[in-house]
Design a protein around this motif. Structure first.
Motif, PDB file in Angstrom:
ATOM      1  N   VAL A 136       1.794 -26.187  81.140  1.00  0.00           N
ATOM      2  CA  VAL A 136       0.905 -27.234  81.779  1.00  0.00           C
ATOM      3  C   VAL A 136       2.068 -28.000  82.427  1.00  0.00           C
ATOM      4  CG1 VAL A 136      -0.455 -29.278  81.458  1.00  0.00           C
ATOM      5  CG2 VAL A 136      -0.810 -27.324  80.215  1.00  0.00           C
ATOM      6  N   VAL A 137       1.780 -28.388  83.890  1.00  0.00           N
ATOM      7  CA  VAL A 137       2.797 -29.196  84.324  1.00  0.00           C
ATOM      8  C   VAL A 137       1.999 -30.500  84.793  1.00  0.00           C
ATOM      9  CG1 VAL A 137       4.122 -27.047  85.597  1.00  0.00           C
ATOM     10  CG2 VAL A 137       2.104 -28.336  86.643  1.00  0.00           C
ATOM     11  N   LEU A 138       0.871 -30.808  84.771  1.00  0.00           N
ATOM     12  CA  LEU A 138       0.373 -32.096  85.154  1.00  0.00           C
ATOM     13  C   LEU A 138      -0.979 -32.197  84.191  1.00  0.00           C
ATOM     14  CD1 LEU A 138       1.284 -33.478  87.694  1.00  0.00           C
ATOM     15  CD2 LEU A 138      -0.543 -33.040  88.886  1.00  0.00           C
ATOM     16  N   ALA A 139      -1.088 -33.424  83.628  1.00  0.00           N
ATOM     17  CA  ALA A 139      -2.159 -33.666  83.029  1.00  0.00           C
ATOM     18  C   ALA A 139      -2.644 -35.152  83.341  1.00  0.00           C
ATOM     19  CB  ALA A 139      -2.001 -33.581  81.643  1.00  0.00           C
ATOM     20  N   GLY A 140      -3.818 -35.658  83.262  1.00  0.00           N
ATOM     21  CA  GLY A 140      -4.390 -37.000  83.236  1.00  0.00           C
ATOM     22  C   GLY A 140      -3.511 -37.980  82.612  1.00  0.00           C
ATOM     23  N   GLU A 141      -3.724 -39.232  83.030  1.00  0.00           N
ATOM     24  CA  GLU A 141      -3.231 -40.399  82.364  1.00  0.00           C
ATOM     25  C   GLU A 141      -3.496 -40.350  80.919  1.00  0.00           C
ATOM     26  OE1 GLU A 141      -3.706 -45.272  82.485  1.00  0.00           O
ATOM     27  OE2 GLU A 141      -3.890 -43.856  84.362  1.00  0.00           O
ATOM     28  N   GLY A 142      -2.545 -40.470  79.865  1.00  0.00           N
ATOM     29  CA  GLY A 142      -2.772 -40.585  78.430  1.00  0.00           C
ATOM     30  C   GLY A 142      -2.948 -39.206  77.811  1.00  0.00           C
ATOM     31  N   ALA A 143      -3.278 -38.236  78.681  1.00  0.00           N
ATOM     32  CA  ALA A 143      -3.502 -36.784  78.121  1.00  0.00           C
ATOM     33  C   ALA A 143      -2.046 -36.030  77.800  1.00  0.00           C
ATOM     34  CB  ALA A 143      -4.310 -36.068  79.052  1.00  0.00           C
ATOM     35  N   THR A 144      -2.292 -35.070  76.807  1.00  0.00           N
ATOM     36  CA  THR A 144      -1.153 -34.136  76.593  1.00  0.00           C
ATOM     37  C   THR A 144      -1.398 -32.949  77.115  1.00  0.00           C
ATOM     38  OG1 THR A 144      -1.774 -33.254  74.603  1.00  0.00           O
ATOM     39  CG2 THR A 144      -0.600 -35.363  74.597  1.00  0.00           C
ATOM     40  N   ALA A 145      -0.513 -32.029  76.978  1.00  0.00           N
ATOM     41  CA  ALA A 145      -0.828 -30.553  77.578  1.00  0.00           C
ATOM     42  C   ALA A 145      -2.026 -29.855  76.950  1.00  0.00           C
ATOM     43  CB  ALA A 145       0.375 -29.533  77.305  1.00  0.00           C
ATOM     44  N   GLU A 162     -13.184 -40.617  86.472  1.00  0.00           N
ATOM     45  CA  GLU A 162     -14.253 -40.832  85.549  1.00  0.00           C
ATOM     46  C   GLU A 162     -13.547 -41.405  84.204  1.00  0.00           C
ATOM     47  OE1 GLU A 162     -16.224 -37.325  85.761  1.00  0.00           O
ATOM     48  OE2 GLU A 162     -17.136 -37.751  87.776  1.00  0.00           O
ATOM     49  N   ARG A 163     -12.714 -40.675  83.656  1.00  0.00           N
ATOM     50  CA  ARG A 163     -12.023 -40.964  82.603  1.00  0.00           C
ATOM     51  C   ARG A 163     -10.658 -41.387  82.593  1.00  0.00           C
ATOM     52  NH1 ARG A 163     -15.381 -35.901  80.830  1.00  0.00           N
ATOM     53  NH2 ARG A 163     -13.519 -34.796  81.505  1.00  0.00           N
ATOM     54  N   ASN A 164     -10.041 -41.734  83.489  1.00  0.00           N
ATOM     55  CA  ASN A 164      -8.597 -42.141  83.866  1.00  0.00           C
ATOM     56  C   ASN A 164      -8.457 -42.737  85.174  1.00  0.00           C
ATOM     57  OD1 ASN A 164      -9.068 -39.150  84.522  1.00  0.00           O
ATOM     58  ND2 ASN A 164      -6.855 -39.653  85.071  1.00  0.00           N
ATOM     59  N   GLY A 165      -7.768 -43.786  85.351  1.00  0.00           N
ATOM     60  CA  GLY A 165      -7.131 -44.302  86.530  1.00  0.00           C
ATOM     61  C   GLY A 165      -8.134 -44.328  87.680  1.00  0.00           C
ATOM     62  N   ALA A 166      -7.422 -44.640  88.742  1.00  0.00           N
ATOM     63  CA  ALA A 166      -8.159 -44.705  90.038  1.00  0.00           C
ATOM     64  C   ALA A 166      -8.535 -43.635  90.771  1.00  0.00           C
ATOM     65  CB  ALA A 166      -7.463 -45.626  90.970  1.00  0.00           C
ATOM     66  N   GLY A 206       1.483 -39.440  82.299  1.00  0.00           N
ATOM     67  CA  GLY A 206       1.985 -40.455  83.016  1.00  0.00           C
ATOM     68  C   GLY A 206       0.876 -41.201  83.803  1.00  0.00           C
ATOM     69  N   LYS A 207       1.228 -42.443  84.311  1.00  0.00           N
ATOM     70  CA  LYS A 207       0.217 -43.134  85.069  1.00  0.00           C
ATOM     71  C   LYS A 207       0.494 -42.856  86.679  1.00  0.00           C
ATOM     72  CE  LYS A 207       0.098 -47.177  82.280  1.00  0.00           C
ATOM     73  NZ  LYS A 207       0.164 -48.718  82.322  1.00  0.00           N
ATOM     74  N   SER A 208      -0.537 -42.899  87.469  1.00  0.00           N
ATOM     75  CA  SER A 208      -0.213 -42.550  89.002  1.00  0.00           C
ATOM     76  C   SER A 208      -1.108 -43.548  89.806  1.00  0.00           C
ATOM     77  CB  SER A 208      -0.680 -41.105  89.115  1.00  0.00           C
ATOM     78  OG  SER A 208      -2.301 -40.973  88.785  1.00  0.00           O
ATOM     79  N   THR A 209      -0.876 -43.559  91.205  1.00  0.00           N
ATOM     80  CA  THR A 209      -1.592 -44.406  91.895  1.00  0.00           C
ATOM     81  C   THR A 209      -1.872 -43.549  93.191  1.00  0.00           C
ATOM     82  OG1 THR A 209      -0.263 -46.383  91.457  1.00  0.00           O
ATOM     83  CG2 THR A 209      -1.364 -46.485  93.582  1.00  0.00           C
TER      84      THR A 209
END
Length: 539
Positions: A182-191, A219-223, A266-269
């Protein structure tokens, strides 16, 4: 963003008064060019001023009906042959014959093992990076969550991005160090855990970095919106090398932006100016912009564009079109409406999703838009290229999907209007059919273009044209369908009078128990019923 028209547009009388000439014309016969008629320049004043115009050609069926296809289509060349990638819950590779037809499918990336992050699906999203015969690609994964199983319609799946590699130029693929790829996961998630999403990623290379455009679903994270992350290309985009773009949101003071948030968790904008469905971005050398396509029935088709890139090299132009002097993403310039919505934004039967929801009342559905070069390249486009999208015809379920494409022409100008070809088709029995969409039956063959309809309804004075149905027949009507006829979809807009811009007469004709359109007063041997208005010529 332009406003979307309803089933009826009440502009005719007001426009007639403001332009100082009547819009009333006889039902047939050519009209003289009125004094004060709007030119391309005047008509273009209603556009958003992005500095380019778009022309859509007729629909071309690539494949269908099929149960395959819930990813943006793209193609790549391997050993001199072109292959397309298009599948359902798996990445399926097809032979692309002359970049027109798909055959000989084979699964190259299957769903993951039970209980893993990709056990519901694994799709490549046009993100293959080539290092000689060593190819690296990034796939959109969907995994089940405890007790829910795989249910994308119920939105219980969790989405991530992961890496695959090939050492034989794409012939076979493997997941390196699976399931730790896994290279990318949503805010607060792990692989492997968490409910937030990072999905649909499209990876491009600019200079020394790989950049991924992805969405969070919101729906479950961030903007919600399109977000970005980057990794050094020299590291092949492997796990642990990606950093998300993020800006702080202080109550007082200026936001601080950086590429410092971990790709996993991580967080993102969001970068802004780009819709979630248009994340399949591609470079356009004719416009010196990155472009993306959002295709839907409720919103119509919209072409999104980045800022204009300047510089002496391709890398410089591509970089400067996306990033500011600090190296941070700039908001995209906006969008152009390039194809009309089916009916209204609130029509619940348009773009109707769900495996058990669609029924006889369901209307058109459009999904998974992408763009590609005329030779099938997924890296870049020029003044002519293809857009692709999945379509369901009215009443059809997801077991009958179609992949369509259109050739697109773009020109850098603010003096022209976006347009779409009105095409006439004919079958062996002599029945004809005219629309801006291809007929469902393969028995109809394209005869040629009648003219080009305005692709959006924001230019004053143009009136909408509907494809209307009755007992299996289709007929075009201006403003609204005739009593007893049912609206099938909006196909475009015509001008009531002949002008320098709209100079091609469009007649509704009848022959062989079928209606069709023609630019000839003689209706190509049929009976002339009415003149709908005037269309444009092609670029």
């Amino acid at each position: 963003m332009r406003s979307r028209p309803g089933w009826r547009l009440g502009l005719v009388a007001a426009v007639a008064a403001s332009l100082g000439f009547t819009l009333l014309q006889p039902a047939s016969g050519d009209a003289a060019l009125p004094t004060g008629a709007p030119s391309d320049t005047a008509a273009a004043d209603g556009a958003e001023g992005l500095g380019f115009a778009v022309q859509l050609g007729p629909e071309q069926r690539v494949i269908g009906p099929t149960d395959q296809g819930d990813n943006p289509y793209f193609s790549e060349t391997r050993n001199g042959k072109l292959y397309g990638y298009f599948g359902t819950s798996r990445t399926v590779e097809w032979r692309s014959k002359a970049n027109k037809r798909l055959s000989h499918p084979r699964v190259i990336i299957d769903r993951g093992l039970p209980g893993k992050f990709d056990d519901c699906g694994a799709w490549l999203n046009g993100s293959i990076q080539k290092y000689g015969r060593h190819w690296v690609a990034f796939y959109h994964s969907e995994g089940s969550t405890g007790g829910h199983g795989c249910d994308p319609y119920g939105k219980t799946n969790v989405d991530r991005m992961a890496i695959v590699e090939s050492t034989n130029a794409g012939l076979t693929w493997r997941r390196p160090n699976y399931p730790n790829n896994v290279v990318l996961a949503g805010e607060g998630a792990t692989a492997s855990h968490g409910l937030s999403n990072a999905n649909g990623g499209r990876v491009v290379r600019i200079g020394e970095y790989l950049y991924i455009f992805y969405r969070t679903r919101g729906e479950r994270n961030g903007a919600s919106g399109i977000h970005m992350a980057r990794a050094l290309a020299s590291g092949f985009g492997r796990p642990g090398t990606w950093k998300k773009y993020y800006c702080t949101s202080p109550v007082i003071g200026t936001p601080v932006c950086s590429w410092n948030q971990d790709g996993i968790g991580g967080k993102s904008t969001p970068i802004g100016g780009l819709s979630e469905k248009s994340r399949f971005v591609i470079w356009n050398a004719a416009l010196n912009r990155w472009i993306g396509l959002d295709a839907s029935g409720k919103q119509g088709f919209r072409m999104f564009a980045s800022q204009v890139g300047s510089g002496a090299t391709d890398d410089a132009r591509q970089y400067n079109a996306l990033f500011d002097d600090h190296g941070f993403p700039m908001k995209w310039a906006g969008s152009e409406d390039v194809y009309p919505l089916v009916s209204t934004e609130n029509d619940k039967y348009v773009d109707q999703w769900g495996g058990t929801v669609r029924n006889a009342r369901s209307k058109q559905l459009y999904a998974y838009p992408s763009l590609g070069g005329l030779q099938g390249q997924s890296c870049c486009t020029g003044s002519s290229f293809y857009i692709y999208y999945v379509k369901l015809f009215p009443g059809d379920k997801f077991t009958k999907r179609y992949l369509f494409r259109r050739e697109v022409k773009v020109i850098a100008t603010d003096q022209a209007l976006n347009r779409v070809e009105l095409t006439t088709y004919k079958n062996r029995k002599g029945k004809r059919f005219s629309s801006t969409e291809a007929p469902k039956s393969k028995s109809y063959k394209r005869q040629g273009a009648v003219g080009y309809l305005l692709a959006h309804g924001e230019v004053a004075g143009w009136k909408q044209v509907f494809d209307c149905t009755r007992r299996g027949d289709h007929a075009l009507y201006a403003n609204k369908c005739k009593t007893g006829w049912k609206p099938y979809r909006r196909v475009g807009f015509v001008y009531p009078q002949k002008t320098t811009t709209a100079s091609v007469a469009v007649y509704r004709c009848y022959a062989k128990k079928s209606h069709y359109a023609s630019s000839s007063r003689g209706c190509d041997g049929g009976k002339r019923e009415a003149r709908l208005g005037f269309a444009m010529k092609g670029f």
